[in-house]
Design an enzyme around this catalytic site. Structure first.
Site, short mmCIF file in Angstrom:
data_model
loop_
_atom_site.label_atom_id
_atom_site.label_comp_id
_atom_site.label_asym_id
_atom_site.label_seq_id
_atom_site.Cartn_x
_atom_site.Cartn_y
_atom_site.Cartn_z
N LEU A 100 -26.22 -5.20 -29.06
CA LEU A 100 -24.83 -5.44 -30.12
C LEU A 100 -25.09 -7.16 -30.14
O LEU A 100 -26.57 -8.05 -29.15
CB LEU A 100 -24.08 -5.97 -29.15
CG LEU A 100 -23.37 -4.99 -28.25
CD1 LEU A 100 -22.10 -4.39 -27.31
CD2 LEU A 100 -22.64 -3.50 -29.36
N ASP A 101 -24.57 -7.72 -31.52
CA ASP A 101 -24.98 -9.10 -31.77
C ASP A 101 -24.17 -10.31 -30.58
O ASP A 101 -23.30 -9.63 -29.68
CB ASP A 101 -24.16 -9.69 -33.16
CG ASP A 101 -24.41 -8.96 -33.71
OD1 ASP A 101 -25.71 -7.87 -34.41
OD2 ASP A 101 -23.90 -8.35 -34.97
N LYS A 102 -25.11 -11.27 -30.50
CA LYS A 102 -24.63 -12.38 -29.55
C LYS A 102 -22.86 -12.34 -29.28
O LYS A 102 -22.43 -13.16 -28.69
CB LYS A 102 -25.48 -13.69 -30.25
CG LYS A 102 -24.74 -15.31 -29.23
CD LYS A 102 -26.32 -15.94 -29.84
CE LYS A 102 -25.98 -17.07 -28.90
NZ LYS A 102 -26.67 -18.50 -28.48
N LYS A 184 -20.24 -5.47 -39.82
CA LYS A 184 -20.25 -6.87 -39.85
C LYS A 184 -20.62 -6.38 -41.99
O LYS A 184 -19.13 -7.08 -42.82
CB LYS A 184 -21.28 -7.54 -39.43
CG LYS A 184 -20.22 -8.13 -38.69
CD LYS A 184 -21.83 -9.37 -37.63
CE LYS A 184 -20.99 -9.41 -36.23
NZ LYS A 184 -21.41 -10.37 -35.56
#
Ligand code: URA
Length: 229
Positions: A100-102, A184
Site C-alpha cells: 500500500l502507498d505510504k 490514484k
C-alpha cells in the site's frame, strides 16, 4: 537455520541468552547435545532446550490496519515500516502481502506464507481489493460508468472495476489488479484526485474496524481457510 537463531526466533530468548544455554549443553537436536550455536538445524528436527521441545511457529497470519506515514517494506531504514508495528519473535520471517502507498491506510496481510502470498498477488487469480477513495471533486454517474468499463492507463487498461458512489466525493472501488498507484491513476484519468485512500477488503477478508490504525491481530482459522480458497 542456525541453532541460536532457531531458538531466539522461537521466542526462547535473545541470541546472547540462547548461546549461553547452547554452550552449557542444555540444547539437544534429535536427542544429541549440541554445543555449537552455529549448528545448522535440519528441517523438522526436534530441538529441545532444558529437555523441553521448542517448536518454530509456521503459518503466521496477521491483519494490520496500516496507518498513514509508514511504508510497506521489510527493509528497515529511516522511515518507519509496517514491520516496525509488528511484535513477534519470528518477525524476520514475516512480510506484507503486496503493497500500500505510504499515505494509504487499511487492510494489509502480514504472513510467513509465501505460497499464499503468491496466490493472492498473481494477476491470473484476479483477486479483488476494495478501497474507499475520498476524492477532491464530486463524482458523477459517467465517472462510475467509466470505472466500470475499464480505465485506459499509460501501461495497461484497468479491468472493469466495481464502483459504488457512497457520497458526493466518496467511492467504494473494487479492482482486480494491483499496479503501482493504480487507484490514484484511475481517478487522475477522470480528472479527479484521490485525497484519501483506505483498503477495506482483500479477497475474502474484510478489515476489522475494531482495529485502530497501527493495530493488528491474528487472522482466525476461518479467515485463513477462506483466504486460501
Ligand atoms: N492504489 C493506489 O493508488 N494506492 C494504493 O496504495 C493502493 C492501490
Amino acid at each position: 537455520m542456525r541453532l541460536d537463531k532457531y531458538l531466539s526466533n522461537a521466542g526462547s530468548g535473545s541470541r546472547k541468552y540462547v548461546k549461553q544455554h547452547i554452550r552449557k549443553g542444555s540444547v539437544e537436536v534429535e536427542d544429541i547435545v549440541i554445543k555449537d550455536p552455529k549448528f545448522d538445524v535440519p528441517a523438522d528436527a526436534a530441538v529441545k532446550l532444558g529437555g523441553e521441545r521448542i517448536i518454530l511457529e509456521s503459518g503466521i497470519y496477521f491483519m494490520l490496519n496500516k496507518p498513514r506515514s509508514v511504508i510497506t517494506s521489510t527493509e528497515s531504514g529511516r522511515t518507519k515500516t509496517v514491520m516496525d508495528l509488528i511484535d513477534h519473535p519470528q518477525k524476520g520471517d514475516l512480510f506484507p502481502v503486496g503493497r500500500l502507498d505510504k499515505d494509504t491506510t487499511g487492510l494489509l496481510v502480514i504472513t510467513d506464507d509465501g505460497k499464499l502470498s503468491h496466490e493472492l498477488l498473481t494477476p491470473k487469480n484476479k483477486i479483488g481489493k476494495t478501497y474507499i477513495a475520498t476524492l477532491r471533486d464530486e463524482i458523477d454517474a459517467s465517472d462510475i460508468s467509466k470505472l466500470e468499463a475499464g480505465i485506459p492507463l499509460k501501461d495497461f487498461t484497468a479491468s472493469p472495476a466495481s464502483a459504488k458512489k457512497l457520497a458526493d466525493n466518496v467511492v467504494e472501488l473494487t479492482i482486480t489488479e494491483g499496479k503501482f498507484h493504480q487507484v490514484k491513476r484511475m481517478f487522475q484519468y477522470l480528472g479527479n484526485e484521490v485525497d484519501g485512500l483506505k483498503r477495506i477488503a482483500f479477497h475474502t477478508l474484510n478489515l476489522d474496524e475494531t482495529l485502530d490504525e497501527g493495530g493488528y491481530r491474528r487472522l482466525t482459522d476461518k479467515e485463513i481457510d477462506m483466504l486460501k480458497k
